[in-house]
Write an enzyme that holds these catalytic residues in place. Structure first.
Site, PDB file in Angstrom:
ATOM      1  N   HIS A  80       0.872  -1.182   0.000  1.00 18.15           N
ATOM      2  CA  HIS A  80       0.000   0.000   0.000  1.00 18.15           C
ATOM      3  C   HIS A  80       0.905   1.227   0.000  1.00 18.15           C
ATOM      4  CE1 HIS A  80      -3.408   2.463   0.614  1.00 18.15           C
ATOM      5  NE2 HIS A  80      -3.701   2.210   1.859  1.00 18.15           N
ATOM      6  N   HIS A 132      -2.767  -2.285 -10.224  1.00 15.79           N
ATOM      7  CA  HIS A 132      -3.641  -1.722  -9.201  1.00 15.79           C
ATOM      8  C   HIS A 132      -4.888  -2.584  -9.109  1.00 15.79           C
ATOM      9  CE1 HIS A 132      -6.009   1.228  -6.954  1.00 15.79           C
ATOM     10  NE2 HIS A 132      -4.849   1.757  -6.642  1.00 15.79           N
ATOM     11  N   ASP A 140       2.409   5.412  -7.462  1.00 16.67           N
ATOM     12  CA  ASP A 140       3.705   5.293  -6.790  1.00 16.67           C
ATOM     13  C   ASP A 140       4.882   5.193  -7.742  1.00 16.67           C
ATOM     14  OD1 ASP A 140       2.890   5.389  -4.130  1.00 16.67           O
ATOM     15  OD2 ASP A 140       2.109   3.357  -4.284  1.00 16.67           O
TER      16      ASP A 140
HETATM   17  N1  CMC Z   1       4.315  -6.863 -11.657  1.00 13.34           N
HETATM   18  C1  CMC Z   1       4.181  -8.064 -12.286  1.00 13.34           C
HETATM   19  N2  CMC Z   1       3.034  -8.780 -12.307  1.00 13.34           N
HETATM   20  C2  CMC Z   1       1.983  -8.250 -11.652  1.00 13.34           C
HETATM   21  C3  CMC Z   1       2.060  -7.025 -10.983  1.00 13.34           C
HETATM   22  C4  CMC Z   1       3.274  -6.327 -10.999  1.00 13.34           C
HETATM   23  N3  CMC Z   1       3.409  -5.137 -10.387  1.00 13.34           N
HETATM   24  N4  CMC Z   1       0.855  -6.738 -10.410  1.00 13.34           N
HETATM   25  C5  CMC Z   1       0.062  -7.770 -10.711  1.00 13.34           C
HETATM   26  N5  CMC Z   1       0.738  -8.675 -11.464  1.00 13.34           N
HETATM   27  C6  CMC Z   1       0.201  -9.901 -12.076  1.00 13.34           C
HETATM   28  C7  CMC Z   1       0.034 -10.987 -11.029  1.00 13.34           C
HETATM   29  O1  CMC Z   1       1.191 -11.795 -10.939  1.00 13.34           O
HETATM   30  C8  CMC Z   1      -1.155 -11.728 -11.577  1.00 13.34           C
HETATM   31  O2  CMC Z   1      -0.709 -12.513 -12.652  1.00 13.34           O
HETATM   32  P1  CMC Z   1      -1.353 -13.987 -12.890  1.00 13.34           P
HETATM   33  O3  CMC Z   1      -2.796 -13.722 -13.211  1.00 13.34           O
HETATM   34  O4  CMC Z   1      -0.566 -14.560 -14.004  1.00 13.34           O
HETATM   35  O5  CMC Z   1      -1.180 -14.728 -11.585  1.00 13.34           O
HETATM   36  C9  CMC Z   1      -2.027 -10.631 -12.185  1.00 13.34           C
HETATM   37  O6  CMC Z   1      -1.102  -9.586 -12.543  1.00 13.34           O
HETATM   38  C10 CMC Z   1      -3.069 -10.064 -11.218  1.00 13.34           C
HETATM   39  O7  CMC Z   1      -2.421  -9.682 -10.003  1.00 13.34           O
HETATM   40  P2  CMC Z   1      -3.107  -9.670  -8.580  1.00 13.34           P
HETATM   41  O8  CMC Z   1      -2.051  -9.806  -7.532  1.00 13.34           O
HETATM   42  O9  CMC Z   1      -4.231 -10.635  -8.561  1.00 13.34           O
HETATM   43  O10 CMC Z   1      -3.723  -8.210  -8.545  1.00 13.34           O
HETATM   44  P3  CMC Z   1      -4.231  -7.449  -7.255  1.00 13.34           P
HETATM   45  O11 CMC Z   1      -5.336  -6.577  -7.720  1.00 13.34           O
HETATM   46  O12 CMC Z   1      -4.510  -8.370  -6.132  1.00 13.34           O
HETATM   47  O13 CMC Z   1      -2.939  -6.604  -6.849  1.00 13.34           O
HETATM   48  C11 CMC Z   1      -1.410  -4.836  -6.486  1.00 13.34           C
HETATM   49  C12 CMC Z   1      -2.820  -5.227  -6.966  1.00 13.34           C
HETATM   50  C13 CMC Z   1      -1.299  -3.299  -6.466  1.00 13.34           C
HETATM   51  C14 CMC Z   1      -1.195  -5.340  -5.063  1.00 13.34           C
HETATM   52  C15 CMC Z   1      -0.373  -5.459  -7.452  1.00 13.34           C
HETATM   53  O14 CMC Z   1      -0.586  -4.982  -8.765  1.00 13.34           O
HETATM   54  C16 CMC Z   1       1.073  -5.198  -7.011  1.00 13.34           C
HETATM   55  O15 CMC Z   1       1.599  -5.918  -6.180  1.00 13.34           O
HETATM   56  N6  CMC Z   1       1.715  -4.115  -7.567  1.00 13.34           N
HETATM   57  C17 CMC Z   1       3.050  -3.779  -7.164  1.00 13.34           C
HETATM   58  C18 CMC Z   1       3.005  -2.975  -5.860  1.00 13.34           C
HETATM   59  C19 CMC Z   1       2.437  -1.597  -6.054  1.00 13.34           C
HETATM   60  O16 CMC Z   1       2.825  -0.884  -6.984  1.00 13.34           O
HETATM   61  N7  CMC Z   1       1.545  -1.171  -5.152  1.00 13.34           N
HETATM   62  C20 CMC Z   1       0.971   0.152  -5.153  1.00 13.34           C
HETATM   63  C21 CMC Z   1      -0.490   0.144  -5.392  1.00 13.34           C
HETATM   64  S1  CMC Z   1      -1.123   1.785  -5.746  1.00 13.34           S
HETATM   65  C22 CMC Z   1      -0.984   2.651  -4.268  1.00 13.34           C
HETATM   66  C23 CMC Z   1      -1.987   2.306  -3.236  1.00 13.34           C
HETATM   67  O17 CMC Z   1      -3.170   2.117  -3.545  1.00 13.34           O
HETATM   68  O18 CMC Z   1      -1.596   2.279  -2.050  1.00 13.34           O
END
Ligand code: CMC
Length: 423
Positions: free
Chosen positions: A263, A303, A359
């Site tokens: 986050h 996201h 971010d």
């Molecule tokens: N890099 C590579 N692959 C990714 C990434 C990433 N940053 N984010 C998601 N994926 C892939 C993930 O591996 C999955 O692939 P598969 O379907 O093959 O298993 C698919 O995309 C869906 O990911 P998810 O984890 O189910 O998506 P989510 O909605 O649960 O996660 C997130 C959202 C923000 C936690 C994630 O995108 C992430 O970890 N991003 C990197 C950390 C980041 O930048 N966080 C800041 C968020 S914005 C600020 C805030 O709101 O606080």
């Protein structure tokens, strides 16, 4: 005709029609037909936890609005304090209301001497400023006993003003302590962002004059971070607030939620990632390692809600250019730009709808302005306080129930206790 859905219990053949309202269906209706059957929804991916009139977000179209106003217009023309007023009150202030609001906030920037001397200075010398902030915000509840009167509108208003006003002071105090630098008192002749910068950076000069471009850039970042509807920390605020805890305790819980790398800690992770990549030649191999799973995630990408370019990231990219014109270019910028270019044309990221989020560029700006990495989540917490409090207030006004989800039990069935000697 009003839209609706019909659910049928195939065990009994019974059906129930549920009206579709504001894009959702009431789970209470579902429960009428199917008592004891719960939604399996870890992470609340498909669950609307409340009704809210504060922030509108369309993740597919990349739209973000506070109280109906597009984030682009607010970032360009408003100030953080005006946006805080808007989030909390639903309308933009008149000139007189804004003046009164700004004066109130300014009058409450000081913290009790004991918070600093006895409490903050009691931390270990290398304490993380975010850990200090979480604890200091919680400690404020012991200084303002009237904060427990959460249904007294005047008391509520006072705690809101105190929290918004004191966050920058606590944040800067935590930083100064971790640097071994003396605390700087607020200078109430300054506006919100310049006052924070003065508390951060003042050394021996009689008055700290922040560069106006940097002060404006910080205020813009504060606007962009002020609210983002039901994110993890706001949900923490609402959940804790739903027990009718005082707003300092609830804000401390929200701040704690923001501490995590998924986050509020993501921009710090972006800088670490860019530093580790180190040169343009390493960008392609790094992307390949992300795709095959050995390189971790591409930090600052993806996201839960945005499935297109985060509108805040677009504004931040522009702000970065203005900041770098003053501070000199952050050497990591070129690596970030190349990463973005490659990712946006790579099928792995495109097919998963992974775009830069807020971010991806914000850390580059903070770093160029001189903030240490540990301060990044703290810089997020300062403005998000306005959003947290707007949601807390809205929740109380809605007379919401205490947050208490159900679970799907998957543990052992009933079994008899075996005394220690018999195991
Ligand atoms: N890099 C590579 N692959 C990714 C990434 C990433 N940053 N984010 C998601 N994926 C892939 C993930 O591996 C999955 O692939 P598969 O379907 O093959 O298993 C698919 O995309 C869906 O990911 P998810 O984890 O189910 O998506 P989510 O909605 O649960 O996660 C997130 C959202 C923000 C936690 C994630 O995108 C992430 O970890 N991003 C990197 C950390 C980041 O930048 N966080 C800041 C968020 S914005 C600020 C805030 O709101 O606080």
């Amino acid at each position: 005709m009003a839209e609706s859905i019909t659910i049928t219990d195939n065990r009994t053949g019974e059906s129930l029609e549920i009206p579709l309202e504001n894009g959702g269906v009431a789970a209470s209706q579902w429960t009428k037909l199917l008592p004891g059957i719960w939604f399996d929804d870890p992470g609340f991916v498909s669950t609307a936890a409340c009704e809210s009139a504060i922030t509108y977000l369309d993740g597919d179209a990349g739209i973000l609005r506070y109280r109906g106003y597009p984030i682009e217009q607010l970032a360009e023309q408003s100030t953080y304090l005006e946006v805080a007023y808007l989030l909390l009150n639903g309308e933009l202030p008149t000139p007189a209301a804004y003046e009164a609001w700004e004066r109130e906030i300014t009058l409450h920037t000081f913290i009790h001497e004991n918070v600093r001397k006895r409490f903050l200075e009691g931390f270990h010398y290398d304490a993380h400023p975010m850990g200090m902030l979480v604890s200091a915000v919680a400690a404020l509840s012991t200084f303002y006993l009237d904060a427990k009167d959460i249904f007294d509108i005047e008391s509520r208003k006072k705690q809101i003003i105190r929290l918004i006003a004191k966050m920058p002071t606590l944040a800067a105090a935590a930083h100064r302590f971790s640097m071994g630098m003396p605390f700087v008192y607020p200078d109430n002749s300054l506006k919100f962002a310049p006052n924070f910068l003065s508390m951060m950076w003042k050394v021996a000069e009689p008055r700290f004059e922040a560069d106006p471009v940097l002060a404006r850039a910080l205020d813009t970042l504060f606007i962009l971070h002020a609210d983002h509807e039901q994110n993890c920390s706001t949900t923490a605020m609402r959940v804790v607030g739903s027990s009718h805890a005082d707003p300092y305790s609830a804000t401390a819980a929200a701040t704690a939620a923001l501490y995590g790398p998924r986050h509020g800690g993501a921009n710090e992770a972006v800088i670490r990632m860019l530093t580790e990549i180190g040169s343009l030649d390493n960008v392609e191999p790094f992307i390949a390692s992300v795709k095959e799973g050995s390189g971790g995630r591409l930090q600052g990408f993806g996201h839960r809600v945005y499935k297109s370019y985060d509108p805040r990231a677009k504004i931040i990219k522009r702000t970065a250019d203005e900041v770098f014109a003053v501070t000199g270019k952050n050497p990591l910028l070129d690596i970030a730009l190349k990463l973005e270019e490659i990712a946006l044309s790579d099928d792995y990221f495109v097919s998963r709808k992974l775009y830069p989020n807020v971010d991806f560029y914000s850390g580059l700006i903070y770093q160029a302005m001189g903030f240490p990495l540990e301060m990044f989540p703290v810089l997020f917490a300062i403005p998000r306080t306005a959003g947290w409090l707007a949601h807390w207030q809205e929740m109380l006004d809605q007379d919401s129930k205490i947050a208490r989800p159900r679970q799907l039990y998957i543990g052992a069935g009933s079994r008899d206790y075996v005394p220690l000697g018999g195991r």
